[in-house]
Design an enzyme around this catalytic site. Sequence first.
Site, PDB file in Angstrom:
ATOM      1  N   ASP A   1      12.307 -13.035  55.605  1.00  0.00           N
ATOM      2  CA  ASP A   1      12.236 -14.492  55.576  1.00  0.00           C
ATOM      3  C   ASP A   1      10.895 -14.867  54.932  1.00  0.00           C
ATOM      4  O   ASP A   1       9.984 -14.047  54.864  1.00  0.00           O
ATOM      5  CB  ASP A   1      12.335 -14.990  57.023  1.00  0.00           C
ATOM      6  CG  ASP A   1      12.180 -16.488  57.145  1.00  0.00           C
ATOM      7  OD1 ASP A   1      12.686 -17.215  56.272  1.00  0.00           O
ATOM      8  OD2 ASP A   1      11.538 -16.923  58.131  1.00  0.00           O
TER       9      ASP A   1
ATOM     10  N   ASP B   1       8.897 -18.446  55.156  1.00  0.00           N
ATOM     11  CA  ASP B   1       7.991 -19.247  55.995  1.00  0.00           C
ATOM     12  C   ASP B   1       7.955 -18.681  57.417  1.00  0.00           C
ATOM     13  O   ASP B   1       8.984 -18.580  58.082  1.00  0.00           O
ATOM     14  CB  ASP B   1       8.441 -20.708  56.016  1.00  0.00           C
ATOM     15  CG  ASP B   1       8.475 -21.322  54.618  1.00  0.00           C
ATOM     16  OD1 ASP B   1       7.606 -20.998  53.794  1.00  0.00           O
ATOM     17  OD2 ASP B   1       9.388 -22.132  54.359  1.00  0.00           O
TER      18      ASP B   1
HETATM   19 MG   LIG Z   1      11.045 -18.744  58.874  1.00  0.00          MG
END
Ligand SMILES: [Mg+2]
Length: 154
Positions: A9, A11
Amino acid sequence: MSRPCVFLDRDGVINEKAPPGEYIRNWKEFRFLPNVSDWIRIFNALGYLVIVVTNQRGIARGMVSQADTDELHSKMVRELSERGARIDDIFLCPHEEDTCNCRKPRPGLVLQAREKWDIDLGRSLMIGDSARDEALAAACGIRFLRADGAGRLV
Ligand SMILES: [Mg+2]
Ligand SMILES: [Zn+2]
């Protein structure tokens, strides 16, 4: 031959996430979390593909531009590369909720990556900081590790 992959992922895993309701809009707002390049170097050395899968609904909402996001990603990849860490690819969902097959936890991004790179999902790993990431990993038969958003696993 199919290869294993570490899906990251963005962020909350690679960089500090924006406050609730806000988005990382450009490179100036992007801050790497500690030691990310070291993790990626280890995955590289073990022969894993390293692929980023990220929801960026701010694009659909007109709060983030696709051009700024593309620039952010090329600078992110370049800066990691200068630290010896290789990102093989980035798959992004720019869509609003319930309008596509790729907004996590839907499987579109992982399926696109598997198609392009011939990935063995059963030997792969996902690292994410949200329930969406965990649900996606479970649905795709990928092992999952949860990041705490501050650079550690929990
Ligand atoms: Mg995230
Ligand atoms: Zn999408």
